[in-house]
Design an enzyme around this catalytic site. Structure first.
Site, PDB file in Angstrom:
ATOM      1  N   LYS A  84      -5.203   9.759   6.573  1.00  0.00           N
ATOM      2  CA  LYS A  84      -4.339  10.102   5.444  1.00  0.00           C
ATOM      3  C   LYS A  84      -5.111  10.760   4.305  1.00  0.00           C
ATOM      4  CE  LYS A  84      -4.269   5.674   2.934  1.00  0.00           C
ATOM      5  NZ  LYS A  84      -3.399   4.645   2.340  1.00  0.00           N
ATOM      6  N   ASP A  85      -6.454  10.725   4.351  1.00  0.00           N
ATOM      7  CA  ASP A  85      -7.261  11.408   3.337  1.00  0.00           C
ATOM      8  C   ASP A  85      -7.356  12.902   3.567  1.00  0.00           C
ATOM      9  OD1 ASP A  85      -7.766   8.977   2.165  1.00  0.00           O
ATOM     10  OD2 ASP A  85      -9.832   8.807   2.889  1.00  0.00           O
ATOM     11  N   ARG A 129       2.944   6.456  -4.172  1.00  0.00           N
ATOM     12  CA  ARG A 129       3.989   6.155  -3.191  1.00  0.00           C
ATOM     13  C   ARG A 129       4.383   4.685  -3.279  1.00  0.00           C
ATOM     14  NH1 ARG A 129       3.409   3.369   1.205  1.00  0.00           N
ATOM     15  NH2 ARG A 129       1.148   3.466   0.976  1.00  0.00           N
ATOM     16  N   ARG A 130       3.395   3.796  -3.353  1.00  0.00           N
ATOM     17  CA  ARG A 130       3.704   2.368  -3.462  1.00  0.00           C
ATOM     18  C   ARG A 130       4.313   2.042  -4.817  1.00  0.00           C
ATOM     19  NH1 ARG A 130      -2.069   1.356  -1.322  1.00  0.00           N
ATOM     20  NH2 ARG A 130      -1.811   1.444   0.936  1.00  0.00           N
ATOM     21  N   ARG A 159      -7.922   0.964  -9.047  1.00  0.00           N
ATOM     22  CA  ARG A 159      -8.865   1.623  -8.144  1.00  0.00           C
ATOM     23  C   ARG A 159      -9.833   0.584  -7.621  1.00  0.00           C
ATOM     24  NH1 ARG A 159     -11.027   6.800  -7.989  1.00  0.00           N
ATOM     25  NH2 ARG A 159     -12.143   5.896  -6.234  1.00  0.00           N
ATOM     26  N   ARG A 172     -10.217  -4.969  -5.167  1.00  0.00           N
ATOM     27  CA  ARG A 172      -8.776  -5.161  -5.347  1.00  0.00           C
ATOM     28  C   ARG A 172      -8.360  -6.606  -5.082  1.00  0.00           C
ATOM     29  NH1 ARG A 172      -5.774   0.451  -3.588  1.00  0.00           N
ATOM     30  NH2 ARG A 172      -7.451   1.856  -4.199  1.00  0.00           N
ATOM     31  N   CYS A 188      -0.446  16.011  -4.982  1.00  0.00           N
ATOM     32  CA  CYS A 188      -0.998  14.669  -5.139  1.00  0.00           C
ATOM     33  C   CYS A 188      -0.172  13.791  -6.067  1.00  0.00           C
ATOM     34  CB  CYS A 188      -2.431  14.755  -5.655  1.00  0.00           C
ATOM     35  SG  CYS A 188      -2.586  15.579  -7.255  1.00  0.00           S
TER      36      CYS A 188
END
Length: 322
Positions: free
Chosen positions: A79-80, A127-128, A145, A151, A240
């Site tokens: 996905k990157d 998106r989340r 981040r 996280r 983006c």
């Protein structure tokens, strides 16, 4: 004995883990030894929010090393990758995809529905963020981040300041940390990013022997699913700042194997949410994705994407799996 193949990878714990898994699989299948070569990317050196970093920040340095010949192949979180093809490079394999769903890690073992109104939920992906707002649970969503451990520390550590975080289940699985997951989120609630959970094994086009060797790791169903999802993304030309989600599943249909592709475009505040699905054969994966994107655009996805979210073909950037 043949010289070890040089596998370029980012230096994060997750990147090293997934690259190590690919290296072990290749050695097991072919007998060729593989050594990991750490490559520092622009994304690793920045603390800016992922959606502000620009295109390809987690892959450009790896691709530069490939072109320069300082590594033989690279492993990316798929996905990157920008959707545009990189000149002189080839995705030789898409190994079996990890579970692409998102995962919730919350205090006291809570599920998403059990979080109180106003609970502070952290995530790095627009998106989340958009889909959390769209659920109407009155959550406070914080952009964060950092790698997986960073996280998780925001929820589980001694200085925890969040009630929950949402991140890719695949990253936790590759780090053997699925024990911290309090809920794996149903795609009906949280549709994954295009190609989430998939890896891309990339090498130079002018090395046909390596292309063939790496091809032994390819998993056709995973590749077909990723092709469908990324074809949708490329056709939308979403930049983006555009929350776009897609999830393709392969299943046995009435006349053989079929792809079931779901796609969504959601406004950042969650007030507009366009979701559609489409089916077809694995051989038509790219066309399924393009057709679904066209339907989304017909229903007004263009107005959600807006001028900032329409940066042109190949410019998508959804941030690292972490």
């Amino acid at each position: 004995m043949s010289a070890p193949l040089r596998l370029g990878t980012r230096g994060s714990k997750l990147a090293m883990a997934q690259s190590g898994q690919v290296a072990d699989a290749l050695t097991a299948r072919t007998g060729r030894p593989v050594e990991l070569v750490e490559v520092v990317t622009a994304g690793d050196q920045s603390t800016a929010p992922v959606h502000r970093l620009g295109v390809g920040v987690f892959v450009s340095a790896l691709r530069d090393a490939l072109v320069a010949g300082t590594i033989d192949f690279a492993v990316h979180s798929y996905k990157d990758l920008p959707t545009a093809t990189a000149a002189g490079l080839h995705i030789a394999a898409v190994p079996p995809r990890q579970d692409p769903r998102d995962a919730l890690v919350a205090r006291d073992g809570r599920t998403l529905a059990e979080l109180a109104p106003g609970a502070n939920v952290g995530t790095g992906a627009l998106r989340r963020i958009a889909q959390l707002h769209a659920l109407g649970l009155q959550l406070t969503v914080t952009s964060i981040r950092g790698n997986v451990d960073t996280r998780l520390g925001r929820v589980l550590g001694p200085e925890a300041d969040l009630d929950a975080v949402v991140l890719a289940r695949a990253g936790l699985a590759r780090l053997d940390r699925t024990d911290v997951i309090t809920e794996t989120l149903d795609p009906m609630l949280m549709l994954p990013a295009p190609a989430q959970g998939a890896l891309a094994v990339e090498c130079r086009v002018d090395d046909p022997d390596l292309v063939e060797l790496l091809g032994m790791l390819d998993h056709a169903p995973s590749r077909a699913a990723v092709i469908a999802e990324r074809a949708m993304l490329a056709t939308l030309e979403a930049g983006c700042s555009a929350p776009v989600a897609a999830y393709a599943e392969l299943a046995e249909g009435d006349v053989g194997e079929e792809i079931y592709l779901r796609g969504a475009v959601i406004s950042p505040d969650g007030t507009r949410d366009i979701r559609l699905s489409r089916t077809g054969t694995p051989a038509d994966a790219a066309e399924i994705g393009k057709a679904l994107a066209a339907e989304l655009l017909d229903l007004g996805a263009d107005s959600i994407l807006g001028p900032q979210g329409h940066d042109g073909p190949g410019t998508q950037q959804f941030g690292s799996t972490e």
